[in-house]
Design an enzyme around this catalytic site. Structure first.
Site, PDB file in Angstrom:
ATOM      1  N   LEU A  76     -19.231  -5.085 -31.665  1.00 51.72           N
ATOM      2  CA  LEU A  76     -17.892  -5.680 -31.609  1.00 51.72           C
ATOM      3  C   LEU A  76     -16.855  -4.567 -31.512  1.00 51.72           C
ATOM      4  O   LEU A  76     -17.010  -3.513 -32.122  1.00 51.72           O
ATOM      5  CB  LEU A  76     -17.636  -6.486 -32.905  1.00 51.72           C
ATOM      6  CG  LEU A  76     -16.256  -7.147 -33.028  1.00 51.72           C
ATOM      7  CD1 LEU A  76     -16.204  -8.417 -32.179  1.00 51.72           C
ATOM      8  CD2 LEU A  76     -15.932  -7.504 -34.481  1.00 51.72           C
ATOM      9  N   ASP A 127      -1.000 -14.316 -40.618  1.00 49.77           N
ATOM     10  CA  ASP A 127       0.310 -14.528 -41.235  1.00 49.77           C
ATOM     11  C   ASP A 127       0.172 -15.339 -42.524  1.00 49.77           C
ATOM     12  O   ASP A 127      -0.745 -16.146 -42.663  1.00 49.77           O
ATOM     13  CB  ASP A 127       1.216 -15.260 -40.229  1.00 49.77           C
ATOM     14  CG  ASP A 127       2.692 -15.148 -40.591  1.00 49.77           C
ATOM     15  OD1 ASP A 127       3.039 -14.354 -41.490  1.00 49.77           O
ATOM     16  OD2 ASP A 127       3.498 -15.874 -39.973  1.00 49.77           O
ATOM     17  N   HIS A 143      -1.145  -9.073 -49.429  1.00 56.02           N
ATOM     18  CA  HIS A 143      -1.651  -8.144 -48.405  1.00 56.02           C
ATOM     19  C   HIS A 143      -3.037  -7.612 -48.800  1.00 56.02           C
ATOM     20  O   HIS A 143      -3.910  -7.440 -47.958  1.00 56.02           O
ATOM     21  CB  HIS A 143      -0.679  -6.983 -48.205  1.00 56.02           C
ATOM     22  CG  HIS A 143       0.674  -7.404 -47.681  1.00 56.02           C
ATOM     23  ND1 HIS A 143       0.814  -8.267 -46.613  1.00 56.02           N
ATOM     24  CD2 HIS A 143       1.938  -7.096 -48.073  1.00 56.02           C
ATOM     25  CE1 HIS A 143       2.110  -8.463 -46.368  1.00 56.02           C
ATOM     26  NE2 HIS A 143       2.817  -7.767 -47.255  1.00 56.02           N
TER      27      HIS A 143
HETATM   28  C1  IPE Z   1       3.758 -11.391 -37.236  1.00 56.92           C
HETATM   29  O1  IPE Z   1       4.065 -11.940 -38.470  1.00 56.92           O
HETATM   30  C2  IPE Z   1       3.287  -9.986 -37.403  1.00 56.92           C
HETATM   31  C3  IPE Z   1       1.996  -9.818 -38.072  1.00 56.92           C
HETATM   32  C4  IPE Z   1       1.203 -10.780 -38.461  1.00 56.92           C
HETATM   33  C5  IPE Z   1       1.591  -8.465 -38.280  1.00 56.92           C
HETATM   34  P1  IPE Z   1       5.561 -11.925 -39.032  1.00 56.92           P
HETATM   35  O2  IPE Z   1       5.497 -12.656 -40.337  1.00 56.92           O
HETATM   36  O3  IPE Z   1       6.098 -10.566 -39.041  1.00 56.92           O
HETATM   37  O4  IPE Z   1       6.309 -12.786 -37.923  1.00 56.92           O
HETATM   38  P2  IPE Z   1       7.667 -13.612 -38.006  1.00 56.92           P
HETATM   39  O5  IPE Z   1       8.711 -12.668 -38.520  1.00 56.92           O
HETATM   40  O6  IPE Z   1       7.439 -14.749 -38.941  1.00 56.92           O
HETATM   41  O7  IPE Z   1       7.895 -14.082 -36.615  1.00 56.92           O
HETATM   42  C1  IPE Z   2       1.459 -11.269 -42.585  1.00 59.32           C
HETATM   43  O1  IPE Z   2       1.921 -11.890 -43.730  1.00 59.32           O
HETATM   44  C2  IPE Z   2       1.224  -9.785 -42.800  1.00 59.32           C
HETATM   45  C3  IPE Z   2       2.174  -8.909 -42.124  1.00 59.32           C
HETATM   46  C4  IPE Z   2       3.121  -9.279 -41.310  1.00 59.32           C
HETATM   47  C5  IPE Z   2       2.028  -7.485 -42.389  1.00 59.32           C
HETATM   48  P1  IPE Z   2       3.469 -11.928 -44.107  1.00 59.32           P
HETATM   49  O2  IPE Z   2       3.763 -10.740 -44.952  1.00 59.32           O
HETATM   50  O3  IPE Z   2       4.294 -12.087 -42.891  1.00 59.32           O
HETATM   51  O4  IPE Z   2       3.517 -13.252 -44.988  1.00 59.32           O
HETATM   52  P2  IPE Z   2       4.679 -14.306 -45.031  1.00 59.32           P
HETATM   53  O5  IPE Z   2       4.912 -14.766 -43.634  1.00 59.32           O
HETATM   54  O6  IPE Z   2       5.867 -13.625 -45.618  1.00 59.32           O
HETATM   55  O7  IPE Z   2       4.132 -15.387 -45.903  1.00 59.32           O
HETATM   56 MG    MG Z   3       4.998 -13.703 -41.886  1.00 59.90          MG
END
Ligand code: IPE
Ligand code: IPE
Ligand code: MG
Length: 225
Positions: free
Chosen positions: A124, A12, A29
């Protein structure tokens, strides 16, 4: 010392990483995908880790703007094509959990091909959670048991999940959020948790090493004394 066989990571913070730099979220990303490669390579050379499960796209992530969702799908296809070499070199088997049904035909094809080509790799198992939601997975598993007239027991349900591999030993979430966001609710029943403020694109093998060290020294009791 605790044995670390199954490591799971909620990757995240990509969006915030990009925002901090005045960049489009997509750049976060992209950088995040590179970190996936570094961490997977490290895990494939780790003497204990057998399974690495990475949360890449949740059942809730469809709520994001269409452009971002489309970008993530493209990035995934590109990543899998580019990574085949790395999977083969590091002897990594690629697997997925989650419902692949809504993905495009071409993405489904690349996913299936990558699984097929890497299926004999032994160092793995890298499992990408794609359109994954734990509640959705549990419901689909219960339906599978009912459809095949099996008894609903913990053992049968565990086996009917998308991940009949093993329970999670250590679950890491980056970016400072302290929640599971519908990830591996069943499999993480006895996992050790580690939350780091580091945003996923800044996550390093060095930090992972430190977290593993911390995990090794914890006392896991599994209900005993
Ligand atoms: C969780 O992250 C999903 C992934 C890392 C793929 P999100 O950024 O979507 O989660 P919330 O919305 O903060 O809970
Ligand atoms: C995690 O990073 C990746 C996915 C959920 C695909 P985020 O896109 O949720 O990044 P933040 O939380 O907005 O910083
Ligand atoms: Mg996020």
């Amino acid at each position: 010392m605790n044995e670390l066989k199954h490591l799971a990571i909620i990757m995240d913070g990509n969006g915030r990483w990009a925002k901090q730099r005045g960049l489009n979220r997509t750049k976060g990303h992209e950088r995040g995908a590179e970190v996936v490669r570094e961490i997977t390579t490290y895990c494939s050379n780790h003497p204990e880790i057998e399974t690495l499960t990475l949360y890449a796209f949740s059942t809730e992530n469809w709520k994001r703007p269409k452009m971002e969702v489309e970008f993530l799908m493209k990035l995934l296809g590109r990543y899998l094509k580019n990574e085949l070499q790395t999977y083969m070199k590091n002897e990594v088997r690629f697997e997925t959990i989650g419902d692949l049904e809504p993905f495009s035909k071409s993405l489904k094809n690349i996913i299936a091909q990558t699984k097929e080509k890497t299926k004999n790799n032994k160092k793995l198992i890298q499992i990408l959670a794609l359109n994954y939601g734990s509640q959705n997975e549990i419901v689909r598993a219960v339906k599978r048991l009912l459809d095949s007239n099996q008894e609903i027991t913990e053992e049968n349900l565990g086996k009917a999940l998308d991940t009949p591999y093993s329970d999670v030993d250590l679950l890491i979430r980056t970016s400072g959020e302290q929640r599971l966001s519908n990830f591996l609710l069943w499999q993480a029943a006895y996992a050790e948790f580690y939350f780091t403020k580091t945003l996923w694109p800044d996550f390093t093998v060095k930090e992972l090493n430190g977290i593993i060290e911390n995990f090794k020294n914890r006392e896991r009791k599994f209900g005993g004394i």
